[in-house]
Enzyme design. Structure first.
Site, PDB file in Angstrom:
ATOM      1  N   HIS A  41       0.837  -1.200   0.000  1.00 39.56           N
ATOM      2  CA  HIS A  41       0.000   0.000   0.000  1.00 39.56           C
ATOM      3  C   HIS A  41       0.876   1.255   0.000  1.00 39.56           C
ATOM      4  O   HIS A  41       2.082   1.187   0.229  1.00 39.56           O
ATOM      5  CB  HIS A  41      -0.916   0.030   1.229  1.00 39.56           C
ATOM      6  CG  HIS A  41      -2.086  -0.885   1.126  1.00 39.56           C
ATOM      7  ND1 HIS A  41      -2.033  -2.210   1.495  1.00 39.56           N
ATOM      8  CD2 HIS A  41      -3.351  -0.675   0.675  1.00 39.56           C
ATOM      9  CE1 HIS A  41      -3.212  -2.768   1.298  1.00 39.56           C
ATOM     10  NE2 HIS A  41      -4.034  -1.860   0.803  1.00 39.56           N
TER      11      HIS A  41
ATOM     12  N   LYS B  19      -0.662   4.862   4.535  1.00 39.93           N
ATOM     13  CA  LYS B  19      -1.482   3.901   5.275  1.00 39.93           C
ATOM     14  C   LYS B  19      -0.834   3.616   6.615  1.00 39.93           C
ATOM     15  O   LYS B  19       0.338   3.226   6.688  1.00 39.93           O
ATOM     16  CB  LYS B  19      -1.653   2.614   4.471  1.00 39.93           C
ATOM     17  CG  LYS B  19      -2.618   1.631   5.117  1.00 39.93           C
ATOM     18  CD  LYS B  19      -2.970   0.497   4.178  1.00 39.93           C
ATOM     19  CE  LYS B  19      -3.943  -0.483   4.819  1.00 39.93           C
ATOM     20  NZ  LYS B  19      -5.207   0.168   5.225  1.00 39.93           N
TER      21      LYS B  19
END
Length: 238
Positions: free
Chosen positions: A135, A139
């Protein structure tokens, strides 16, 4: 439908665009600078609140929604240690809560495929299993909620695996998850089964946040007028 947005980062802006394009009205937007607006008439008028904030603030946001009588579509991950509290609120307080670890239709198809493959691979102990998720650097939680859901789907169906672990594998019963944070990657999840002779893998690669945002708005449309604890199984009938 009247929608309140909790969290106004990139996901919040994307949800706003899609909601308006589908004929809905944004009646309240709450971010870090105006949390007092949970008590406002505008917020309390919402049919549903869609929440994409941070793991640290999520549970308090849900409590405030319950107090205001506003149903919640929850998009934040990393707060699952409070899930029992949320479920009890839905059982005892007539509250409404929709939770998915990922709102993408494609990812939920991937969840189903993951479980099906795990059932098959339970009969082939020569294959070891691992999960890798990647990600964007913004995040905050690791592993992702999606990776945890994938791991749970494997653990339900692979008898030789007992628990998932982050970055480590202390014994053969561990299911390791490798979490990578780099660039602006929306989300990549890959399950790998490896033996001495070959590798079998399945992979989902998100192109953008639009799939998540659309799924969250569709979930809000589904949640309006309902009571209790809801999820993708209720909405998609997978």
């Amino acid at each position: 439908m009247k929608i309140a947005l909790i969290g106004y980062g990139k996901m919040g802006h994307e949800i706003e665009k899609i909601a308006i394009s589908r004929g809905h009205t944004i009646v309240s937007i709450i971010d870090v600078n105006n949390v007092a607006d949970f008590d406002s008439a505008e917020f309390k008028s919402a049919d549903v609140a869609i929440e994409f904030s941070t793991p640290d603030s999520a549970i308090n946001n849900y409590r405030k929604c319950f107090m205001a009588g506003v149903p919640v579509v929850a998009g934040t991950t990393g707060w699952l240690e409070h899930m029992d509290e949320v479920k009890k609120a839905c059982e005892n307080g007539n509250s409404t809560f929709f939770y998915a670890s990922n709102y993408s239709l494609g990812v939920n198809i991937f969840f189903t495929l993951n479980k099906y493959l795990a059932k098959i691979m339970n009969n082939y102990p020569d294959y070891d299993i691992k999960i890798e998720e990647t990600h964007h650097i913004h995040k905050l939680d690791a592993p992702s909620g999606t990776a945890i859901t994938l791991a749970e789907g494997i653990l339900e169906n692979i008898e030789r695996k007992g628990q998932w672990t982050l970055e480590t594998k202390d014994n053969d019963s561990d299911l390791p998850i490798h979490a990578i944070r780099e660039g602006e990657i929306p989300g990549i999840h890959e399950i790998t089964y490896e033996s001495e002779v070959d590798i079998i893998s399945i992979k989902h690669d998100s192109k953008s946040r639009k799939g998540l945002a659309l799924g969250a708005v569709i979930a809000a449309e589904f949640t309006k007028g309902k009571k209790g604890f809801l999820g993708m199984k209720d909405m998609l009938n997978f």
